[in-house]
Design an enzyme around this catalytic site. Structure first.
Site, PDB file in Angstrom:
ATOM      1  N   ASP A 398       0.821  -1.201   0.000  1.00 17.05           N
ATOM      2  CA  ASP A 398       0.000   0.000   0.000  1.00 17.05           C
ATOM      3  C   ASP A 398       0.862   1.261   0.000  1.00 17.05           C
ATOM      4  O   ASP A 398       1.929   1.305   0.625  1.00 17.05           O
ATOM      5  CB  ASP A 398      -0.891  -0.011   1.245  1.00 17.05           C
ATOM      6  CG  ASP A 398      -1.814   1.182   1.323  1.00 17.05           C
ATOM      7  OD1 ASP A 398      -2.680   1.312   0.442  1.00 17.05           O
ATOM      8  OD2 ASP A 398      -1.659   1.994   2.252  1.00 17.05           O
ATOM      9  N   GLU A 451       1.168  -0.520  -5.104  1.00 18.84           N
ATOM     10  CA  GLU A 451       0.156   0.503  -5.341  1.00 18.84           C
ATOM     11  C   GLU A 451       0.918   1.830  -5.360  1.00 18.84           C
ATOM     12  O   GLU A 451       1.238   2.397  -4.325  1.00 18.84           O
ATOM     13  CB  GLU A 451      -0.900   0.499  -4.233  1.00 18.84           C
ATOM     14  CG  GLU A 451      -2.081   1.403  -4.543  1.00 18.84           C
ATOM     15  CD  GLU A 451      -2.323   2.477  -3.492  1.00 18.84           C
ATOM     16  OE1 GLU A 451      -3.104   3.393  -3.779  1.00 18.84           O
ATOM     17  OE2 GLU A 451      -1.718   2.427  -2.413  1.00 18.84           O
TER      18      GLU A 451
END
Length: 716
Positions: A398, A451
């Protein structure tokens, strides 16, 4: 330091090595058992099988009992506050050695999760739990738990040299014991912390760590694991279903157990032809509305859905049905909750001390100090732990952009440049390279997915080619451009055709995954169907067009739960997705189309074999902005597909494409089919256009409104 001063330090809660004075010791040629029970008026223990009473010292809390000179640690037992009769924790030798401490200090103890935390072991022939924690700036660390009524005075831990590690072996304890670490800071503050390496934790809002045995569950997914190790994801289909376990399905408004979810999710993914699930973070977190992205227990699967063994069962079950499991993983930041990692030993330990480096202004969280070897070791070992002990198949990392750039979310005066006066976080970059290197070395076949929302170069380039070594990167640019385009009134889409075609300029610069993720259906952004313009029929047609357009584009695929049933409301983590909508034909039709489209995707190699190579894609016509129609070929070794998309409600019964040398053309999918809720404008008999010499110069097809058409093509 003489005995008098050592005893005073113990009583004052400042002793680094309580084993030096507690347990069995020789004093003035006498052998005594020395015990510390602050507040006790009398104390009994078992010596050589008999219950005896210890003598109370003049110093508060201290007791002693004289024993024969040949008595050893195994000849006596003591009572804990809980009433448990077990061997004395202060009668045992250290467990962690110099090699463990050295490797950890260098950031390369890749199995540190087997050393720090709480572990059920047998030590010197006695069963119990070994506790260890890293707190280098603490004056004193004590183990507190049910067994001592969370009294931090009773069980101070032993400091292991200059490593900063404290440990204590407590005989007799078993799995299920709740515990924390009580830390006395340099300014004499007492703080209570959960175990950073705990394998389990209490259900929020409670925060104690729980002793857990991860070796009890026996995986039976050998076939999957072998296939995974031999697998290469580049030239295979990858169709990911992104799931938030707390809101995918509920039972009477309550969470399902991991095992219950596994059964239902497996059945659904097989029916819908998803190859993998990607779980939004399931590591322990205190706040439901953080969706799991503010992690407090990196080694603990959240107790919301059961035990660590239940989660292992979840993964094993999906593997047995050939479905992979990817976890969202958050090494970029962590929350400021006082029971967790922040200011762990009273100092900035896991984070930077300077807020310009150590505090994230967007999320009000701390940023990991990647340059500190023990911190990078904590995170890298955590990734390895998830692959080894939980058998997961990939990590979607993330917020990578927030890790790569020192100025992420900051004004120019709010960050500290790197040593070259740049904004790149050199320590984070080195951490990522180290992470990806060791993960791929130890677990071939797993996926590391970034990401990452910037143009930082080489995200998926190999380390040996100066890249970061990720396998895949979320294509955030494609997602943003595509959703921006689809939200436009269809009358004006012809002015924005570049938003569709621009992505192909960089589509092969990284190994991309195309995503329609959870972030796009919350916080006022509307659901996917809520973004679509037009009347009700057009909105559903646009949604079918969006999904089928994504399937045709180069890149692996991900869709967030609820989108496949055309959920009208934005996603809420507090309630299950709107399964009741499937009673309505239009929603059921979207789900049917998604299922059949996914199945077609898996069965047709042109849609995935060359996702990362330009030879797998060829434009037929991208210039018809007037009609908002684009067309292109997807190619593999075995076949060629023609993909045509019409982004307006206009119907074109005879639309010519300049596609030469076509021998045959067969429509294999049309999102306008009536069973999908469309108008049924299909291509039963496409026409091949020939010149006077009977050479094929193009094709004429029926262009359905707001639809994707896919044809199987053969050429002379």
């Amino acid at each position: 330091m003489d005995l008098k001063h050592q005893l005073s330090n113990l009583i004052d809660g400042n002793h680094h090595d309580p084993h030096r004075i507690l347990g069995v010791h020789t004093v003035d040629k006498k052998k005594v058992i020395r015990l510390f029970r602050p507040g006790a008026k009398e104390l009994h223990l078992e010596v050589l099988g008999k219950i005896v009473e210890a003598k109370k010292s003049q110093k508060p809390g201290l007791f002693a009992y004289e024993v024969p000179h040949n008595l050893t640690f195994s000849d006596y037992r003591i009572y804990h506050h809980s009433g448990l009769l077990a061997h004395d924790p202060y009668g045992f030798l250290p467990i962690l050695g110099d090699v463990d401490a050295y490797l950890f200090s260098q950031g390369i103890h890749y199995r540190i999760f087997e050393k720090l935390g709480a572990h059920l072991i047998e030590h010197q022939g006695v069963k119990g739990v070994h506790f260890a924690v890293w707190a280098p700036n603490a004056k004193r660390v004590s183990l507190v738990g049910d067994f001592n009524h969370f009294d931090g005075r009773v069980n101070p831990m032993r400091a292991l040299g200059h490593s900063g590690i404290f440990e204590l072996f407590v005989p007799g304890l078993k799995a299920g014991e709740k515990y924390k670490f009580e830390i006395k800071t340099q300014d004499d503050q007492i703080i209570l912390k959960s175990d950073p390496y705990a394998f389990a934790a209490e259900l929020r809002p409670l925060t104690a760590s729980i002793v857990s045995d991860l070796h009890h569950f026996k995986f039976t997914d050998d076939a999957w694991m072998k296939k995974r190790a031999d697998h290469h994801y580049f030239n295979v289909p990858l169709n990911i279903y992104e799931v938030h376990l707390g809101s995918w399905k509920k039972k009477d408004g309550q969470f399902l157990n991991y095992r219950e979810i596994a059964k239902e999710l497996t059945t659904y993914c097989k029916e819908m032809s998803f190859t993998h699930v990607e779980l939004m973070p399931v590591q322990e977190h205190p706040f439901d509305e953080s969706w799991g992205y503010q992690v407090t227990g990196y080694y603990a699967m959240t107790s919301r859905f059961g035990t660590p063994e239940d989660f292992q069962w979840f993964v094993n079950h999906l593997h047995q049905h050939n479905i992979g499991v990817i976890l969202d993983w958050v090494p970029g930041h962590f929350p400021t909750d006082d029971f967790s990692l922040g200011k762990f030993d009273g100092s900035a330990l896991y984070e930077h001390a300077d807020k310009r480096q150590g505090f994230h202004p967007h999320w009000n969280t701390y940023i990991f100090n990647y340059g500190r070897h023990e911190v990078s070791n904590f995170l890298i070992a955590n990734a390895l732990f998830l692959f080894e002990m939980m058998h997961v198949d990939g990590l979607r990392v993330d917020a990578v952009a927030s890790m790569l750039y020192l100025d992420y979310g900051r004004e120019p005066h709010e960050f500290i440049p790197n040593k070259y006066d740049g904004k790149e976080n050199l320590e984070a970059i080195q951490f990522i390279k180290h992470l990806n290197s060791i993960v791929h070395q130890q677990f071939p076949g797993v996926l590391m997915i970034a990401e990452e929302s910037t143009a930082f170069g080489g995200i998926t380039r190999p380390l040996e080619s100066a890249g970061l070594g990720f396998d895949l990167k979320w294509n955030m640019g494609w997602m943003n451009d595509t959703l921006h385009y689809f939200s436009k009134d269809m009358l004006y889409r012809n002015y924005h055709q570049n938003e569709l075609t621009f992505g192909l300029l960089y589509a092969f610069s990284e190994h991309f995954t195309l995503v329609l993720s959870h972030d796009e259906v919350v916080h006022g952004k509307k659901s996917l169907i809520g973004k679509m313009p037009g009347d009700n029929w057009q909105r559903f047609a646009n949604l079918r067009l969006l999904y089928s357009y994504m399937i045709c584009q180069p890149g692996k695929k991900l869709i967030f739960m609820g989108g496949e049933i055309a959920q009208f409301d934005e996603w809420s983590c507090l309630s299950e997705i709107q399964w009741f909508l499937l009673q309505y034909p239009s929603h059921k039709a979207v789900q049917r189309m998604t299922k059949e489209l996914n199945h077609l995707y898996l069965k047709n190699s042109p849609l995935w074999e060359n996702d990362f190579h330009s030879e797998g894609f060829q434009w037929v016509d991208f210039s018809d902005s007037k009609n908002s129609v684009i067309s292109y070929l997807r190619k593999s070794k075995e076949a060629v597909l023609l993909c045509v998309h019409n982004f307006t409600p206009e119907y074109h019964p005879e639309y010519r494409l300049p596609l030469a040398n076509v021998a045959s053309l067969i429509e294999i999918f049309n999102s306008d089919a009536k069973e999908y809720g469309g108008s049924g404008k299909l291509n039963g008999h496409p026409v091949i256009d020939c010149d006077k010499d009977h050479v094929a110069t193009g094709v004429k097809i029926c262009i359905a409104p707001l639809a994707t058409m896919i044809f199987k093509v053969s050429f002379y």
